[in-house]
Every structure is written in structure tokens, then in C-alpha cells.
Write a protein that holds these residues in place. Structure first.
Motif, PDB file in Angstrom:
ATOM      1  N   MET A  84      50.440  46.542  84.821  1.00  0.00           N
ATOM      2  CA  MET A  84      50.358  45.095  83.601  1.00  0.00           C
ATOM      3  C   MET A  84      50.758  45.181  82.052  1.00  0.00           C
ATOM      4  O   MET A  84      51.720  44.816  81.731  1.00  0.00           O
ATOM      5  N   LEU A  85      50.095  46.607  81.812  1.00  0.00           N
ATOM      6  CA  LEU A  85      50.724  46.731  79.552  1.00  0.00           C
ATOM      7  C   LEU A  85      51.606  46.951  79.598  1.00  0.00           C
ATOM      8  O   LEU A  85      52.161  46.836  79.019  1.00  0.00           O
ATOM      9  N   GLY A  86      52.309  47.614  81.112  1.00  0.00           N
ATOM     10  CA  GLY A  86      54.317  48.139  80.940  1.00  0.00           C
ATOM     11  C   GLY A  86      54.950  47.069  80.583  1.00  0.00           C
ATOM     12  O   GLY A  86      55.815  47.245  80.055  1.00  0.00           O
ATOM     13  N   ALA A  87      54.511  46.135  81.935  1.00  0.00           N
ATOM     14  CA  ALA A  87      55.260  45.081  81.622  1.00  0.00           C
ATOM     15  C   ALA A  87      55.271  43.622  80.634  1.00  0.00           C
ATOM     16  O   ALA A  87      56.175  43.428  79.786  1.00  0.00           O
ATOM     17  N   ILE A  88      53.728  44.033  80.047  1.00  0.00           N
ATOM     18  CA  ILE A  88      54.166  42.981  78.501  1.00  0.00           C
ATOM     19  C   ILE A  88      54.763  44.003  77.431  1.00  0.00           C
ATOM     20  O   ILE A  88      55.266  43.409  76.684  1.00  0.00           O
ATOM     21  N   VAL A  89      54.808  45.592  77.469  1.00  0.00           N
ATOM     22  CA  VAL A  89      55.337  45.928  76.396  1.00  0.00           C
ATOM     23  C   VAL A  89      56.864  46.019  76.766  1.00  0.00           C
ATOM     24  O   VAL A  89      57.437  45.860  76.047  1.00  0.00           O
ATOM     25  N   PHE A  90      57.047  45.986  77.788  1.00  0.00           N
ATOM     26  CA  PHE A  90      59.148  45.928  78.034  1.00  0.00           C
ATOM     27  C   PHE A  90      59.136  44.018  78.118  1.00  0.00           C
ATOM     28  O   PHE A  90      60.226  44.801  76.821  1.00  0.00           O
ATOM     29  N   PHE A  91      58.279  42.885  78.104  1.00  0.00           N
ATOM     30  CA  PHE A  91      58.647  41.858  77.724  1.00  0.00           C
ATOM     31  C   PHE A  91      59.028  41.911  76.240  1.00  0.00           C
ATOM     32  O   PHE A  91      59.684  41.119  75.451  1.00  0.00           O
ATOM     33  N   VAL A  92      57.595  42.263  75.921  1.00  0.00           N
ATOM     34  CA  VAL A  92      57.898  42.166  73.936  1.00  0.00           C
ATOM     35  C   VAL A  92      58.873  42.765  73.460  1.00  0.00           C
ATOM     36  O   VAL A  92      59.302  42.422  72.815  1.00  0.00           O
ATOM     37  N   LEU A  93      59.504  44.443  73.731  1.00  0.00           N
ATOM     38  CA  LEU A  93      60.554  44.864  72.975  1.00  0.00           C
ATOM     39  C   LEU A  93      61.824  44.071  73.903  1.00  0.00           C
ATOM     40  O   LEU A  93      62.713  44.488  72.384  1.00  0.00           O
ATOM     41  N   CYS A  94      61.860  43.502  74.371  1.00  0.00           N
ATOM     42  CA  CYS A  94      63.369  42.890  75.063  1.00  0.00           C
ATOM     43  C   CYS A  94      63.411  41.085  74.103  1.00  0.00           C
ATOM     44  O   CYS A  94      64.313  41.035  73.442  1.00  0.00           O
ATOM     45  N   VAL A  95      62.263  40.528  74.082  1.00  0.00           N
ATOM     46  CA  VAL A  95      61.985  39.731  73.208  1.00  0.00           C
ATOM     47  C   VAL A  95      61.970  40.091  71.520  1.00  0.00           C
ATOM     48  O   VAL A  95      63.206  39.156  70.884  1.00  0.00           O
ATOM     49  N   ALA A  96      61.934  40.976  70.815  1.00  0.00           N
ATOM     50  CA  ALA A  96      62.063  41.645  70.014  1.00  0.00           C
ATOM     51  C   ALA A  96      63.759  41.652  69.367  1.00  0.00           C
ATOM     52  O   ALA A  96      64.409  41.994  68.420  1.00  0.00           O
ATOM     53  N   THR A  97      63.823  42.770  70.837  1.00  0.00           N
ATOM     54  CA  THR A  97      65.421  43.033  70.502  1.00  0.00           C
ATOM     55  C   THR A  97      66.413  41.737  70.311  1.00  0.00           C
ATOM     56  O   THR A  97      67.083  41.621  69.684  1.00  0.00           O
ATOM     57  N   VAL A  98      66.195  40.487  71.254  1.00  0.00           N
ATOM     58  CA  VAL A  98      66.583  39.432  70.866  1.00  0.00           C
ATOM     59  C   VAL A  98      66.872  38.340  69.773  1.00  0.00           C
ATOM     60  O   VAL A  98      67.593  38.204  69.821  1.00  0.00           O
ATOM     61  N   ALA A  99      65.243  38.786  69.738  1.00  0.00           N
ATOM     62  CA  ALA A  99      65.398  38.070  68.068  1.00  0.00           C
ATOM     63  C   ALA A  99      65.837  39.016  66.569  1.00  0.00           C
ATOM     64  O   ALA A  99      66.679  38.150  65.916  1.00  0.00           O
ATOM     65  N   GLY A 100      65.840  40.072  66.524  1.00  0.00           N
ATOM     66  CA  GLY A 100      67.316  40.756  66.296  1.00  0.00           C
ATOM     67  C   GLY A 100      68.208  39.911  65.758  1.00  0.00           C
ATOM     68  O   GLY A 100      69.291  39.786  65.132  1.00  0.00           O
ATOM     69  N   MET A 101      68.845  40.256  67.909  1.00  0.00           N
ATOM     70  CA  MET A 101      70.424  39.884  67.238  1.00  0.00           C
ATOM     71  C   MET A 101      70.444  38.453  66.901  1.00  0.00           C
ATOM     72  O   MET A 101      71.479  38.189  66.833  1.00  0.00           O
ATOM     73  N   ARG A 102      69.418  37.331  67.638  1.00  0.00           N
ATOM     74  CA  ARG A 102      69.654  36.497  66.800  1.00  0.00           C
ATOM     75  C   ARG A 102      69.856  35.840  65.771  1.00  0.00           C
ATOM     76  O   ARG A 102      71.019  35.071  64.699  1.00  0.00           O
ATOM     77  N   ALA A 103      69.066  37.034  64.720  1.00  0.00           N
ATOM     78  CA  ALA A 103      68.833  36.826  63.232  1.00  0.00           C
ATOM     79  C   ALA A 103      69.817  37.726  62.717  1.00  0.00           C
ATOM     80  O   ALA A 103      69.855  36.964  61.257  1.00  0.00           O
ATOM     81  N   ARG A 104      71.196  38.136  63.603  1.00  0.00           N
ATOM     82  CA  ARG A 104      72.204  38.726  63.119  1.00  0.00           C
ATOM     83  C   ARG A 104      73.165  37.759  62.532  1.00  0.00           C
ATOM     84  O   ARG A 104      73.839  38.038  62.017  1.00  0.00           O
ATOM     85  N   PHE A 105      73.201  36.416  63.284  1.00  0.00           N
ATOM     86  CA  PHE A 105      73.758  35.296  63.019  1.00  0.00           C
ATOM     87  C   PHE A 105      73.688  34.420  62.222  1.00  0.00           C
ATOM     88  O   PHE A 105      74.687  33.683  61.698  1.00  0.00           O
ATOM     89  N   ARG A 106      72.305  34.322  61.529  1.00  0.00           N
ATOM     90  CA  ARG A 106      72.162  33.551  60.779  1.00  0.00           C
ATOM     91  C   ARG A 106      71.627  34.046  59.189  1.00  0.00           C
ATOM     92  O   ARG A 106      71.533  33.585  58.287  1.00  0.00           O
ATOM     93  N   LEU A 107      71.653  35.176  59.213  1.00  0.00           N
ATOM     94  CA  LEU A 107      71.499  36.415  58.082  1.00  0.00           C
ATOM     95  C   LEU A 107      72.770  35.990  57.341  1.00  0.00           C
ATOM     96  O   LEU A 107      73.664  36.272  57.300  1.00  0.00           O
ATOM     97  N   PRO A 108      72.622  35.908  56.123  1.00  0.00           N
ATOM     98  CA  PRO A 108      73.896  36.097  54.857  1.00  0.00           C
ATOM     99  C   PRO A 108      74.921  37.238  54.833  1.00  0.00           C
ATOM    100  O   PRO A 108      73.255  38.344  54.973  1.00  0.00           O
ATOM    101  N   ASP A 109      75.511  37.116  55.320  1.00  0.00           N
ATOM    102  CA  ASP A 109      76.508  38.735  55.344  1.00  0.00           C
ATOM    103  C   ASP A 109      75.934  39.991  54.680  1.00  0.00           C
ATOM    104  O   ASP A 109      76.228  41.495  54.839  1.00  0.00           O
TER     105      ASP A 109
END
Length: 250
Positions: free
Chosen positions: A1-26
Motif C-alpha cells: 500500500m505504501l509503495g503505491a502511495i509513493v508511486f502516485f506521489v512521485l508521478c504527481v510531482a513529475t507532472v507538476a514539474g512538467m506543467r510548471a515548465r510552461f508557466r515559468l518565465p524563460d
């Protein structure tokens, strides 16, 4: 169960980083900024690697220690049965109680029973081994050999009882949840920065997904080995089943 939670959190963090890439100034993602991010990521990555290594080593040590203690306990139970067999037929009830102890341990699937909130006592094995000790104390040896065997049987039964309470204490220690929480935060930060710097294509996302799955698998192994009597990776009950076949033999 904890492993699945960690996987989900890491995926969310990765997607959040990718989305932030388009919103930050160059200028936030120019060459100098990326160099600083990489240096900071290297520090956090080193800390995360050390923490993961320590947790895996600790969990493996716990698993190996529990396996050794289980095998030692099985050997003591068999030795106790043979000592009582040599004493004579007067130990028949004590031997039956010893067999009951082994059968209950197998039925419980190696998990330590929870505390009875009403009585404050631990149900299960301690009562069985105390029943064996009570019957051994009630024996009235007639010869010097029987007195030696009685003393030896009481000594071994005490070691079996001690092993049970060590199991209870070890099980109650649990995992260092604060340490795991900080580790997951570090890993989330790492994967967030990976997503922030990575070009948004399927290949990069697939690699990061596999990395997140690998890290989550490591956390799963830590949790599973830290609980050696339950879970997917657990101590085998085969030695105890083999001992059960030998108990009670003349």
C-alpha cells in the motif's frame, strides 16, 4: 500500500514539474538556473540515496534476525520435546501443550496478536508456554537423571518464552515513519525538478515513470522486509511445519 502511495506521489510531482515548465518565465530556466537546480538536486539525490540504502539495510537486518530467531526457536522446541520424552510418560500433557503452541503459531500466520485492551494482556503463545512450564514444575522426579532433565526442560522452556517476548517487542517497534515521510518529500522534490527540466515527450515521461516505479518498489521492499512475519516477502513456516511432524514422537 505504501509503495503505491509513493508511486502516485512521485508521478504527481513529475507532472507538476512538467506543467510548471510552461508557466515559468524563460529566464527561470536558462542555463545558469538549470546549473543551480542540478547542483541542488544532486545534494537531495545523495541524501535520498543514503536514506534508502540505510532503510533497506535496516529492513534486511530485521528480516535476517527474525529468520534466525525463528529457526533457533524451532530447534529449542524440538529439543524441549525430546528432553521431556526422555523424562518419561509423566510429561505427556506438557508435550501436548507444546504441540498446541506450535499449531497456534502456524494458524496465526506469524503475526503478533494485538493487545487485549480490557485485560492489558497478550493472548496466545505466552499462555501456552507457561502451561508447559507449570506442568514441568509439577513433576516429582524420582531419580537424579529425572531431576537433571526437569531442570534442563525448564531452562529450555524459559528460552522459548523469551523468544516469544522478543518477537512481541520487535513487532511493536514498527517503521521509522518520520524518516520515511522526509524521504518521500525528498524524492518528490527530485522528481519535480526532473519534470521541470525534462522536455515533454513520451520517451522522457516513460523513463521517469519507470524510475518512479523502481523507487516505489524499493519502499515496498523496505516495508515488507521490516515486517518479516507477514506480507509478500515473509519468513517461511516450513521449519515449524517440519517440527510439528516430529513433536510427540517416542
Amino acid at each position: 500500500m505504501l509503495g503505491a502511495i509513493v508511486f502516485f506521489v512521485l508521478c504527481v510531482a513529475t507532472v507538476a514539474g512538467m506543467r510548471a515548465r510552461f508557466r515559468l518565465p524563460d529566464h527561470h530556466l536558462n542555463l545558469e538556473s538549470k546549473d543551480v537546480i542540478r547542483l541542488a538536486t544532486a545534494v537531495v539525490g545523495t541524501l535520498s540515496a543514503l536514506a534508502l540504502g540505510l532503510l533497506i539495510a535496516s529492513a534486511k537486518s530485521t528480516f535476517d534476525t527474525a529468520d534466525t530467531e525463528m529457526r533457533s526457536s524451532v530447534a529449542r522446541v524440538l529439543l524441549l520435546d525430546r528432553v521431556m520424552a526422555h523424562y518419561g510418560p509423566e510429561t505427556e500433557e506438557a508435550r501436548q501443550s507444546l504441540r498446541t503452541l506450535v499449531e497456534r503459531r502456524l494458524e496465526r500466520g506469524w503475526s503478533v496478536a494485538t493487545t487485549d485492551q480490557a485485560s492489558g494482556k497478550f493472548p496466545g503463545d505466552y499462555r501456552d508456554i507457561e502451561a508447559v512450564q507449570d506442568r514441568l514444575r509439577e513433576l516429582k522426579p524420582q531419580t537424579d537423571a529425572q531431576r537433571l532433565l526437569q531442570g534442563r526442560a525448564l531452562e529450555i522452556s524459559g528460552e522459548v518464552a523469551e523468544a516469544h517476548w522478543l518477537l512481541v517487542e520487535t513487532d511493536s517497534e514498527g517503521l521509522p515513519w518520520a524518516f520515511l515521510t522526509i524521504l518521500v518529500f525528498w524524492l518528490s522534490l527530485l522528481f519535480g525538478t526532473f519534470g521541470l527540466q525534462a522536455p515533454p515527450n513520451l520517451t522522457v515521461f516513460s523513463i521517469l515513470l519507470i524510475c518512479a516505479l523502481s523507487v516505489a518498489g524499493a519502499v515496498f521492499l523496505i516495508v515488507d522486509m521490516a515486517n518479516p512475519y507477514i506480507g509478500l516477502i515473509h519468513i517461511s513456516g516450513d521449519p515449524l511445519r517440519a517440527a510439528l511432524l516430529r513433536l510427540g514422537q517416542p
